[in-house]
Design a protein around this motif. Sequence first.
Motif, short mmCIF file in Angstrom:
data_model
loop_
_atom_site.label_atom_id
_atom_site.label_comp_id
_atom_site.label_asym_id
_atom_site.label_seq_id
_atom_site.Cartn_x
_atom_site.Cartn_y
_atom_site.Cartn_z
N THR A 1 0.92 -1.06 -0.02
CA THR A 1 -0.04 -0.06 -0.22
C THR A 1 0.65 1.27 -0.09
N ASN B 1 5.54 -8.55 -11.51
CA ASN B 1 4.06 -8.79 -12.12
C ASN B 1 4.17 -9.17 -13.45
N LEU C 1 -3.27 1.16 -11.85
CA LEU C 1 -3.09 0.51 -10.66
C LEU C 1 -2.97 1.29 -9.32
N LYS C 2 -4.18 1.02 -8.40
CA LYS C 2 -4.28 2.00 -7.49
C LYS C 2 -3.61 1.49 -6.13
N VAL C 3 -2.20 1.75 -6.11
CA VAL C 3 -1.75 1.20 -5.12
C VAL C 3 -1.80 1.74 -3.75
N SER D 1 -2.14 -3.35 -3.25
CA SER D 1 -1.86 -4.02 -4.51
C SER D 1 -1.03 -5.10 -4.23
N ASP D 2 -1.15 -6.30 -4.91
CA ASP D 2 -0.18 -7.43 -4.96
C ASP D 2 0.77 -7.13 -5.85
#
Length: 240
Positions: free
Chosen positions: A83, A109, A133-135, A139-140
């Motif tokens: 995060t 990824n 990508l909404k870190v 997010s993994d």
Amino acid sequence: MFDKPNQIIFYINIVMLAFGVFVALVTDFIAIGLIFALCAALLIADQIRQNKFAFSISDLRKILTVHDTCGKKATVTQTQMTTACHSDNSEYWFKNIRAIGSISNFRINNGDPAEQRKENDSYHVCMKFPPELKVIDGSDLTLTYQCEGAFTQNEGILSHVVDDDTQRLHMTVELPSGRAIATARFFCIHDGKEEALLPPVISGNTKIDAEVKNPKRGAEYCLQWNWEEEGLLKKVSCLF
């Protein structure tokens, strides 16, 4: 957490907060004192928010898979729920990647790293976040790489340096059948001192698991094992 200029501002805000509380408690200007103290408290909270570490990790799993009993070929997979503490954080660096032997084929990824560096014996690889990508919501991120000739000795080790605030660290070593585990231990190195941790769990002589909650930031956690001694013919075959 703060650099020197921020430390000075932080202490000034603390003095302002104390002054506001003092005015509210010992003078007739209670409202003014409370407003003064509230403003200082808000400034302190905002400064702490802005100076948080760039990322936090709720769960990090690092898995070493050794593919042959000679220990010549292995894969490391690191998956972490990451995060961003600020919405403008646009990249993440996986740091302090090292092993005996050679390391290659970094993937993040399932893509190539945006940037790769080597400092002394450690690699650092970077992922730049795509807009979708909404870190900041979590997010993994998955890092994989290959090791060559890293685990050819009787003693092997998987290590991880904690660079970000992490809630849980899980480390696993998966070994091929045909060469049993003799011993295993889990420990950390912090400020130059080694600290023994709870013994790892060994399953079926081929898998070792260790876990720690709230690992120390800046510490290196090590999952170490010894293989049983190989016979002469096996040792000779591993030379080729």
